[in-house]
Design a protein around this motif. Structure first.
Motif, PDB file in Angstrom:
ATOM      1  N   LYS A  90     -39.023  85.247 -10.533  1.00  0.00           N
ATOM      2  CA  LYS A  90     -37.741  85.927 -10.118  1.00  0.00           C
ATOM      3  C   LYS A  90     -37.705  86.497  -8.786  1.00  0.00           C
ATOM      4  CE  LYS A  90     -33.537  88.538 -11.365  1.00  0.00           C
ATOM      5  NZ  LYS A  90     -33.537  89.553 -10.267  1.00  0.00           N
ATOM      6  N   GLU A  91     -38.844  87.680  -8.528  1.00  0.00           N
ATOM      7  CA  GLU A  91     -38.901  88.463  -7.543  1.00  0.00           C
ATOM      8  C   GLU A  91     -39.472  87.768  -6.328  1.00  0.00           C
ATOM      9  OE1 GLU A  91     -41.695  92.466  -5.995  1.00  0.00           O
ATOM     10  OE2 GLU A  91     -41.583  91.835  -8.338  1.00  0.00           O
ATOM     11  N   GLU A  94     -36.557  85.138  -5.040  1.00  0.00           N
ATOM     12  CA  GLU A  94     -35.634  85.865  -4.220  1.00  0.00           C
ATOM     13  C   GLU A  94     -35.910  86.380  -2.923  1.00  0.00           C
ATOM     14  OE1 GLU A  94     -32.671  87.191  -7.969  1.00  0.00           O
ATOM     15  OE2 GLU A  94     -34.077  88.472  -7.258  1.00  0.00           O
ATOM     16  N   ASN A  95     -37.141  86.704  -2.859  1.00  0.00           N
ATOM     17  CA  ASN A  95     -37.801  87.302  -1.585  1.00  0.00           C
ATOM     18  C   ASN A  95     -38.314  86.482  -0.604  1.00  0.00           C
ATOM     19  OD1 ASN A  95     -36.977  90.205  -2.110  1.00  0.00           O
ATOM     20  ND2 ASN A  95     -38.493  90.149  -3.744  1.00  0.00           N
ATOM     21  N   ASN A 114     -35.401  78.824 -13.228  1.00  0.00           N
ATOM     22  CA  ASN A 114     -35.644  79.430 -11.896  1.00  0.00           C
ATOM     23  C   ASN A 114     -34.720  79.010 -10.642  1.00  0.00           C
ATOM     24  OD1 ASN A 114     -37.985  81.190 -12.054  1.00  0.00           O
ATOM     25  ND2 ASN A 114     -38.923  79.403 -12.945  1.00  0.00           N
ATOM     26  N   PHE A 117     -32.491  81.516  -8.654  1.00  0.00           N
ATOM     27  CA  PHE A 117     -33.116  82.343  -7.848  1.00  0.00           C
ATOM     28  C   PHE A 117     -33.599  81.491  -6.418  1.00  0.00           C
ATOM     29  CE2 PHE A 117     -35.196  83.403 -11.806  1.00  0.00           C
ATOM     30  CZ  PHE A 117     -34.228  84.370 -12.368  1.00  0.00           C
ATOM     31  N   GLU A 120     -30.062  80.815  -4.454  1.00  0.00           N
ATOM     32  CA  GLU A 120     -29.568  81.992  -3.934  1.00  0.00           C
ATOM     33  C   GLU A 120     -30.442  82.216  -2.480  1.00  0.00           C
ATOM     34  OE1 GLU A 120     -27.262  85.376  -3.234  1.00  0.00           O
ATOM     35  OE2 GLU A 120     -27.247  83.870  -4.595  1.00  0.00           O
ATOM     36  N   THR A 121     -31.853  81.891  -2.444  1.00  0.00           N
ATOM     37  CA  THR A 121     -32.466  81.956  -1.280  1.00  0.00           C
ATOM     38  C   THR A 121     -32.207  81.082  -0.291  1.00  0.00           C
ATOM     39  OG1 THR A 121     -34.470  83.210  -2.399  1.00  0.00           O
ATOM     40  CG2 THR A 121     -34.917  82.136  -0.414  1.00  0.00           C
TER      41      THR A 121
END
Length: 274
Positions: A90-91, A94-95, A114, A117, A120-121
């Motif tokens: 997730k981290e 998302e980054n 996943n 996530f 969204e990215t």
């Protein structure tokens, strides 16, 4: 190595000199001098044994540890574990800023867990997504279906199911891109006009590992040979250390797989299993 040898030689010479002086004192001196000689002799012998055995072993151990640390640093390894739930996808997803590469057979559960996530990215940044799945028509499919106890065509259907999730994401990304680029839609509802790209590939071979590249990190998960599903699988995480480390090795493997794979035409809204 040379410094270590010089260090041992110096201590050996000092200890040998102490032993020799001790013997001379015991042989030539009175009782008091003889006692001092005994102390020097014992100290010299102990120092020799200490340097030859104990300190040498300790120094060798330290050197091995330093060499191992250097090898780990050069490889770029930052984590080695066997519990998949410890990976914070997730981290990482998302980054992500520039690149997400996914290479696995189909991984429906992983994709389900996943997908949001990643979506969204990709929908809100200029990140490039490349997904490699096993070709539903690969000759490995029947063998894998037999191995895992699937019915005929079941694995192909699962691959198609996962494929359609990526195809749907491609459609959403391109729809946003068209609206944001259209002169007639300057008042688009999208506050963030950035969006990434989505590519899907079918590979005829069987990936021996699942590989996930997320910007400057690559996660390599060993494939399970037995039929029993488990969250306990060895995995490694490598970072890009700007040298010839394992990150570049696995990135090269991803690129080679993609070069050998077939790119799916995502304009065809759905993939069907013929």
């Amino acid at each position: 190595m040379k410094d270590r040898n010089n260090y041992l030689l110096l201590h050996f010479l000092v200890a040998a000199l102490m032993a020799i002086v001790g013997i001379l004192c015991m042989w030539l001196g009175n009782t008091f001098v003889s006692n001092i000689g005994s102390v020097l002799l014992i100290s010299g012998i102990y120092t020799i044994l200490d340097n030859m055995l104990l300190k040498k072993s300790l120094i060798d151990l330290v050197i091995q540890k330093v060499q191992l640390d250097q090898e780990i640093d050069s490889s770029g390894l930052i984590k080695l574990d066997s519990t998949l739930t410890n990976i914070n996808y997730k981290e990482l997803l998302e980054n992500a800023k520039s690149n997400i590469d996914i290479v696995h057979n189909y991984a429906r559960t992983w994709t389900t867990n996943n997908f949001d996530f990643i979506k969204e990215t990709i929908m809100n940044s200029e990140c490039h997504l490349r997904v490699v799945l096993l070709n539903p028509d690969s000759p490995f499919v029947p063998a894998l279906e037999n191995h895992y106890g699937y019915s005929e065509g079941q694995l192909s259907d699962l691959i198609v199911e996962v494929s359609n999730k990526w195809i749907s994401l491609y459609g959403e990304v391109e729809e946003k891109r068209k609206k944001c680029n259209s002169k007639r839609n300057n008042s688009s509802s999208y506050k963030n006009k950035k969006c990434g790209t989505v590519e899907l590939y079918y590979f005829n071979g069987q990936p021996t590992n699942s590989i996930y590249r997320i910007d400057d990190k690559i996660i390599v998960v060993s494939c399970k040979n037995s039929k029993i599903k488990s969250i306990h699988l060895p995995y490694m995480i490598f970072k890009n250390n700007e040298s010839n480390g394992m990150y570049k090795t696995y990135l090269g493997e991803i690129d080679n797989i993609i070069n050998e794979a077939t790119k799916v035409d995502l304009e065809n809204k759905n993939v069907t299993n013929n």
